[in-house]
Design a protein around this motif. Structure first.
Motif, PDB file in Angstrom:
ATOM      1  N   GLU A   1       0.837  -1.210   0.000  1.00 46.71           N
ATOM      2  CA  GLU A   1       0.000   0.000   0.000  1.00 46.71           C
ATOM      3  C   GLU A   1       0.869   1.257   0.000  1.00 46.71           C
ATOM      4  OE1 GLU A   1      -3.323  -0.124   2.855  1.00 46.71           O
ATOM      5  OE2 GLU A   1      -2.913  -2.279   2.996  1.00 46.71           O
ATOM      6  N   PHE A   2       1.948   1.229   0.766  1.00 38.82           N
ATOM      7  CA  PHE A   2       2.883   2.361   0.727  1.00 38.82           C
ATOM      8  C   PHE A   2       3.490   2.490  -0.666  1.00 38.82           C
ATOM      9  CE2 PHE A   2       3.021   1.763   5.427  1.00 38.82           C
ATOM     10  CZ  PHE A   2       2.724   3.065   5.800  1.00 38.82           C
ATOM     11  N   ALA A   3       3.884   1.359  -1.252  1.00 39.46           N
ATOM     12  CA  ALA A   3       4.493   1.376  -2.581  1.00 39.46           C
ATOM     13  C   ALA A   3       3.538   1.963  -3.618  1.00 39.46           C
ATOM     14  CB  ALA A   3       4.921  -0.037  -2.979  1.00 39.46           C
ATOM     15  N   GLU A   4       2.240   1.649  -3.517  1.00 43.08           N
ATOM     16  CA  GLU A   4       1.243   2.210  -4.437  1.00 43.08           C
ATOM     17  C   GLU A   4       1.201   3.731  -4.356  1.00 43.08           C
ATOM     18  OE1 GLU A   4      -2.466   0.398  -3.350  1.00 43.08           O
ATOM     19  OE2 GLU A   4      -1.797  -1.600  -3.976  1.00 43.08           O
ATOM     20  N   ARG A   5       1.604   4.277  -3.234  1.00 40.62           N
ATOM     21  CA  ARG A   5       1.600   5.725  -3.019  1.00 40.62           C
ATOM     22  C   ARG A   5       2.976   6.346  -3.261  1.00 40.62           C
ATOM     23  NH1 ARG A   5      -2.106   2.946  -0.637  1.00 40.62           N
ATOM     24  NH2 ARG A   5      -4.115   3.866  -0.117  1.00 40.62           N
ATOM     25  N   GLY A   6       3.912   5.549  -3.771  1.00 43.26           N
ATOM     26  CA  GLY A   6       5.245   6.064  -4.068  1.00 43.26           C
ATOM     27  C   GLY A   6       6.147   6.164  -2.861  1.00 43.26           C
TER      28      GLY A   6
ATOM     29  N   VAL B   1      -1.110   5.130   6.312  1.00 45.20           N
ATOM     30  CA  VAL B   1      -1.506   5.023   4.903  1.00 45.20           C
ATOM     31  C   VAL B   1      -2.652   5.997   4.610  1.00 45.20           C
ATOM     32  CG1 VAL B   1      -2.559   3.520   3.159  1.00 45.20           C
ATOM     33  CG2 VAL B   1      -0.669   2.664   4.557  1.00 45.20           C
ATOM     34  N   SER B   2      -3.658   6.030   5.483  1.00 46.28           N
ATOM     35  CA  SER B   2      -4.786   6.958   5.301  1.00 46.28           C
ATOM     36  C   SER B   2      -4.326   8.407   5.366  1.00 46.28           C
ATOM     37  CB  SER B   2      -5.860   6.710   6.360  1.00 46.28           C
ATOM     38  OG  SER B   2      -6.430   5.444   6.195  1.00 46.28           O
ATOM     39  N   ALA B   3      -3.421   8.693   6.294  1.00 48.53           N
ATOM     40  CA  ALA B   3      -2.894  10.052   6.410  1.00 48.53           C
ATOM     41  C   ALA B   3      -2.137  10.448   5.146  1.00 48.53           C
ATOM     42  CB  ALA B   3      -1.996  10.163   7.637  1.00 48.53           C
ATOM     43  N   LEU B   4      -1.416   9.505   4.568  1.00 47.96           N
ATOM     44  CA  LEU B   4      -0.716   9.782   3.316  1.00 47.96           C
ATOM     45  C   LEU B   4      -1.686  10.143   2.210  1.00 47.96           C
ATOM     46  CD1 LEU B   4       2.131   7.138   3.133  1.00 47.96           C
ATOM     47  CD2 LEU B   4       2.369   9.605   2.933  1.00 47.96           C
ATOM     48  N   ASP B   5      -2.797   9.425   2.130  1.00 45.29           N
ATOM     49  CA  ASP B   5      -3.804   9.745   1.112  1.00 45.29           C
ATOM     50  C   ASP B   5      -4.281  11.183   1.272  1.00 45.29           C
ATOM     51  OD1 ASP B   5      -3.654   7.233  -0.060  1.00 45.29           O
ATOM     52  OD2 ASP B   5      -5.368   6.448   1.057  1.00 45.29           O
ATOM     53  N   PHE B   6      -4.565  11.584   2.498  1.00 50.48           N
ATOM     54  CA  PHE B   6      -4.993  12.956   2.769  1.00 50.48           C
ATOM     55  C   PHE B   6      -3.885  13.941   2.400  1.00 50.48           C
ATOM     56  CE2 PHE B   6      -5.128  16.679   5.498  1.00 50.48           C
ATOM     57  CZ  PHE B   6      -6.415  17.144   5.272  1.00 50.48           C
ATOM     58  N   ALA B   7      -2.670  13.669   2.863  1.00 52.39           N
ATOM     59  CA  ALA B   7      -1.549  14.576   2.621  1.00 52.39           C
ATOM     60  C   ALA B   7      -1.278  14.742   1.131  1.00 52.39           C
ATOM     61  CB  ALA B   7      -0.300  14.061   3.342  1.00 52.39           C
ATOM     62  N   ILE B   8      -1.373  13.653   0.397  1.00 53.14           N
ATOM     63  CA  ILE B   8      -1.149  13.709  -1.047  1.00 53.14           C
ATOM     64  C   ILE B   8      -2.244  14.530  -1.725  1.00 53.14           C
ATOM     65  CG2 ILE B   8      -1.130  12.324  -3.169  1.00 53.14           C
ATOM     66  CD1 ILE B   8       0.229  10.080  -1.397  1.00 53.14           C
ATOM     67  N   SER B   9      -3.501  14.263  -1.382  1.00 57.29           N
ATOM     68  CA  SER B   9      -4.609  14.956  -2.040  1.00 57.29           C
ATOM     69  C   SER B   9      -4.657  16.445  -1.704  1.00 57.29           C
ATOM     70  CB  SER B   9      -5.947  14.296  -1.682  1.00 57.29           C
ATOM     71  OG  SER B   9      -6.307  14.560  -0.352  1.00 57.29           O
ATOM     72  N   LYS B  10      -4.212  16.820  -0.527  1.00 54.70           N
ATOM     73  CA  LYS B  10      -4.262  18.220  -0.089  1.00 54.70           C
ATOM     74  C   LYS B  10      -2.916  18.929  -0.151  1.00 54.70           C
ATOM     75  CE  LYS B  10      -8.563  17.745   1.230  1.00 54.70           C
ATOM     76  NZ  LYS B  10      -9.616  18.130   0.342  1.00 54.70           N
ATOM     77  N   ASN B  11      -1.877  18.215  -0.618  1.00 49.13           N
ATOM     78  CA  ASN B  11      -0.531  18.774  -0.610  1.00 49.13           C
ATOM     79  C   ASN B  11      -0.189  19.310   0.790  1.00 49.13           C
ATOM     80  OD1 ASN B  11       1.943  19.292  -1.824  1.00 49.13           O
ATOM     81  ND2 ASN B  11       1.346  21.376  -2.392  1.00 49.13           N
ATOM     82  N   TYR B  12      -0.499  18.508   1.789  1.00 49.91           N
ATOM     83  CA  TYR B  12      -0.355  18.901   3.192  1.00 49.91           C
ATOM     84  C   TYR B  12       1.113  18.915   3.613  1.00 49.91           C
ATOM     85  CZ  TYR B  12      -2.030  19.368   7.994  1.00 49.91           C
ATOM     86  OH  TYR B  12      -2.305  19.827   9.255  1.00 49.91           O
ATOM     87  N   PRO B  13       1.579  20.020   4.183  1.00 50.45           N
ATOM     88  CA  PRO B  13       2.995  20.119   4.555  1.00 50.45           C
ATOM     89  C   PRO B  13       3.301  19.393   5.871  1.00 50.45           C
ATOM     90  CG  PRO B  13       1.845  22.092   5.219  1.00 50.45           C
ATOM     91  CD  PRO B  13       0.838  21.238   4.479  1.00 50.45           C
ATOM     92  N   ALA B  14       4.577  19.108   6.073  1.00 49.59           N
ATOM     93  CA  ALA B  14       5.024  18.598   7.374  1.00 49.59           C
ATOM     94  C   ALA B  14       4.740  19.658   8.425  1.00 49.59           C
ATOM     95  CB  ALA B  14       6.511  18.267   7.324  1.00 49.59           C
ATOM     96  N   ARG B  15       4.340  19.235   9.606  1.00 48.58           N
ATOM     97  CA  ARG B  15       3.999  20.183  10.673  1.00 48.58           C
ATOM     98  C   ARG B  15       4.968  20.023  11.840  1.00 48.58           C
ATOM     99  NH1 ARG B  15      -0.509  23.079  10.094  1.00 48.58           N
ATOM    100  NH2 ARG B  15       0.954  24.418  11.169  1.00 48.58           N
TER     101      ARG B  15
END
Length: 178
Positions: free
Chosen positions: A58-63, A157-171
């Motif tokens: 699943e991580f690999a699918e997200r790069g 994995v879910s957080a990555l989906d959100f971060a990718i879709s929203k271009n969410y920066p590191a906090r």
């Protein structure tokens, strides 16, 4: 303490099946999840790494690449990989305690034989979970003083989906006066 959006320490370890892992030359689209684990002696680590093995595709699918690293010897790292039936997850071994400290990991002393009958090393690193960007900056980090209560890979994995879709920066990047 490592800081989000800042370069992480270097990290180079031998792996069981893919030569040398070098964070500085790692080629992934979105980064690498680095799971530092206590070692073969830790039954909680085995359960945790079983979940990471399951989620690695699943991580690999997200790069995003994955690797599990400990201060264990090659034989002990192989023992852990065998124990969890690793096929997708890379295992690094032989990380120095000095390198563990650079990453902000806590170091523990041996308490002898564990509940599963294995001897703890004299000194070993406690768990840490990091996601590092392709530019080798910290995106996410979690370190622990104990083997218990770790971040869930399904949530990451879910957080990555959100971060990718929203271009969410590191906090957590602010370093000024408080």
């Amino acid at each position: 303490m490592l800081m989000p959006r800042q370069k992480t320490p270097g990290l180079s370890v031998e792996t069981l099946s893919s030569g040398t892992f070098d964070l500085g030359t790692e080629k992934t689209e979105r980064g690498t999840v680095i799971c530092f684990y206590r070692g073969l002696h830790c039954p909680i680590c085995a359960n945790y790494l079983t979940e990471l093995e399951k989620r690695t595709p699943e991580f690999a699918e997200r790069g995003v690449g994955t690797i599990a690293i400990s201060t264990d010897t090659q034989d002990r790292a192989q023992g852990m990989a065998d124990k969890i039936g690793a096929k997708a997850l890379r295992f690094g071994y032989g990380m120095s305690l000095a390198k563990a400290r650079e990453w902000g990991l806590y170091i523990s002393t041996s308490r002898g034989t564990t509940s599963i009958g294995l001897e703890e090393p004299a000194l070993f690193a406690e768990p840490g979970l990091f996601m590092v960007t392709p530019e080798q900056t910290l995106y996410y980090g979690s370190v622990q003083t104990m083997p218990f209560v770790r971040p869930h890979f399904s949530e990451l994995v879910s957080a990555l989906d959100f971060a990718i879709s929203k271009n969410y920066p590191a906090r957590g990047e602010y370093t000024g006066p408080v």
